[in-house]
Design a protein around this motif. Structure first.
Motif, PDB file in Angstrom:
ATOM      1  N   ASN A  91       0.919  -1.299   0.137  1.00  0.00           N
ATOM      2  CA  ASN A  91       0.025   0.062   0.147  1.00  0.00           C
ATOM      3  C   ASN A  91       0.660   1.114  -0.133  1.00  0.00           C
ATOM      4  O   ASN A  91       0.677   2.436   0.701  1.00  0.00           O
ATOM      5  N   GLY A 110       1.896  -4.018  -7.841  1.00  0.00           N
ATOM      6  CA  GLY A 110       0.824  -4.447  -6.829  1.00  0.00           C
ATOM      7  C   GLY A 110       0.870  -3.784  -5.582  1.00  0.00           C
ATOM      8  O   GLY A 110      -0.052  -3.710  -4.794  1.00  0.00           O
ATOM      9  N   ALA A 113      -0.413   1.422  -3.727  1.00  0.00           N
ATOM     10  CA  ALA A 113      -2.109   1.559  -3.573  1.00  0.00           C
ATOM     11  C   ALA A 113      -2.420   3.180  -3.888  1.00  0.00           C
ATOM     12  O   ALA A 113      -3.499   3.428  -4.109  1.00  0.00           O
ATOM     13  N   ALA A 130      -3.934   1.214 -14.033  1.00  0.00           N
ATOM     14  CA  ALA A 130      -4.338   0.951 -12.572  1.00  0.00           C
ATOM     15  C   ALA A 130      -5.082   1.829 -11.991  1.00  0.00           C
ATOM     16  O   ALA A 130      -5.934   1.439 -11.147  1.00  0.00           O
ATOM     17  N   GLN A 133      -8.790   1.869 -13.392  1.00  0.00           N
ATOM     18  CA  GLN A 133      -9.429   0.716 -12.773  1.00  0.00           C
ATOM     19  C   GLN A 133      -9.508   0.597 -11.340  1.00  0.00           C
ATOM     20  O   GLN A 133     -10.158  -0.294 -10.806  1.00  0.00           O
ATOM     21  N   GLN A 135      -7.239   0.461  -9.119  1.00  0.00           N
ATOM     22  CA  GLN A 135      -6.268  -0.460  -8.238  1.00  0.00           C
ATOM     23  C   GLN A 135      -5.180   0.552  -7.592  1.00  0.00           C
ATOM     24  O   GLN A 135      -4.846   0.165  -6.557  1.00  0.00           O
ATOM     25  N   ILE A 136      -5.182   1.916  -8.156  1.00  0.00           N
ATOM     26  CA  ILE A 136      -4.387   2.910  -7.374  1.00  0.00           C
ATOM     27  C   ILE A 136      -5.051   3.916  -7.381  1.00  0.00           C
ATOM     28  O   ILE A 136      -5.710   4.325  -8.416  1.00  0.00           O
TER      29      ILE A 136
END
Length: 375
Positions: A91, A110, A113, A130, A133, A135-136
């Motif tokens: 994160n 990944g 964050a 990312a 979508q 994800q971040i």
């Protein structure tokens, strides 16, 4: 130098029960023992001491960070100034844009964050996607972070660049919330390979050392053949023109000047090294720029500051006196892509692009990655 108090013995490994088939338990330790210095070929702005038990002690501009392996204990006898980073580091709040490309390159996206850059301002497809979508998430720029979002995300590390020193209260507040802050200094490296070698730091932080070393070694091998070539004798000016009629050029000891040299050229402002500050760029009057670059064989326009240009007419609209320049008259004028400085692991592509321009004269744009001919 590391304090001698760090050079103490680690306690013995906890013994596993006989016949146990599980992985060895993490090593328990009260103190820290430095065993070796992690090898770096080019980077000067950080060091890593490898410690017994898999611990890594990172030093950046006097700040120290202890990377603690997953499941291992934090040494009880640890200097108070050392920031503890427990793996897995997750994160991440990523503010330094130059760190994103190496993190993507080693498969570490990944772990990110939160971003200090909005989706529309990323030129890296993986980062932009990312964020689009979800994800971040965008968590505010360096000077105005969204503390609530950062805390809610259980942020394990904030990676900043040195701009954070302009708002030290932000760094202090993040640390008060228990969020470690690492200030990266890759921009202070004086060569492209040194900048790219920071990928090894991210490999160590994210447990992807082998991936980082492979990525870096591949980059070095790509430009290695250029060292055997004879300099082309081409003089090159790398610049942009500001809205207030100044020319922005790189200092002669900057990594862009080193890339030009690696590609076989000679930087037109190689002697411009001292302006009384730590900035990599210098703003010159157009008259001074004229004097230094009028006879340059090649002009490279830096689009990352003032935007891309596509035609000579656009260039002359910014600075009419450029019509007298040798490179303009010969048609040897090029523009960088705006993604250049975010794509920090692709610097070999720019070096190879410049080498083609210096050696082939007028290579087709299809053979180039970061340079486009200004028609």
């Amino acid at each position: 130098m590391m304090k001698k108090t760090l050079l103490l013995a680690l306690s013995a490994l906890l013994l596993l029960s006989a016949g146990c088939a599980s992985a060895p338990a993490p090593e328990k330790t009260d103190t820290l023992t430095i065993e070796s210095r992690y090898p770096l070929a080019y980077a000067q702005q950080f060091t890593v001491d490898e410690c017994a038990g898999g611990y890594s002690l990172v030093t950046i501009d006097g700040s120290r960070y202890l990377v603690v392996p997953a499941g291992a204990d934090v040494p009880a006898e640890l200097d108070a100034d050392i920031v503890v980073l427990r793996q897995p580091i997750e994160n991440i709040y990523l503010v330094s844009t130059s760190a994103m490309d190496p993190i993507i390159g080693i498969g570490g996206l990944g772990a990110v964050a939160l971003s200090g850059t909005q989706a529309d301002n990323w030129y890296l497809d993986a980062a932009k996607t990312a964020m689009e979508q979800g994800q971040i998430a965008y968590a505010g720029k360096y000077s105005a972070p969204d503390y609530e979002a950062i805390l809610a995300a259980d942020c394990g590390l904030a990676i900043e660049n040195t701009m954070i020193y302009h708002t030290p209260e932000v760094k202090e507040q993040l640390e008060k919330f228990g969020i470690p802050v690492l200030v990266e200094r890759s921009s202070y490296e004086d060569g492209p390979l040194a900048r790219m070698e920071w990928v090894k730091l991210y490999g160590i932080l994210l447990g992807k050392t082998e991936e980082a070393e492979r990525l870096f070694d591949t980059a070095v091998r790509r430009v290695a053949p250029l060292a055997e070539q004879t300099p082309t004798g081409k003089t090159v000016a790398f610049f942009s023109v500001t809205s207030n009629n100044l020319a922005t050029v790189r200092k002669g000891n900057d990594y862009v000047a080193k890339m030009i040299e690696m590609a076989g050229g000679t930087y037109a402002f190689a002697g411009l090294t001292d302006s009384g500050n730590n900035l990599a760029t210098v703003n010159l009057s157009l008259e001074d720029f004229y004097a230094g670059a009028k006879d340059a064989d090649v002009l490279i326009y830096n689009s990352t500051i003032e935007g891309e240009i596509h035609t000579i007419d656009e260039l002359l609209a910014k600075c009419p006196m450029l019509k007298d320049f040798k490179a303009v008259q010969s048609g040897d004028v090029w523009c960088t892509s705006q993604s250049l400085f975010q794509q920090s692991m692709e610097l070999p592509d720019l070096i190879l692009d410049m080498n083609k321009v210096f050696t082939e004269g007028q290579p087709d744009d299809s053979k180039l990655t970061f340079l486009t001919k200004i028609q």
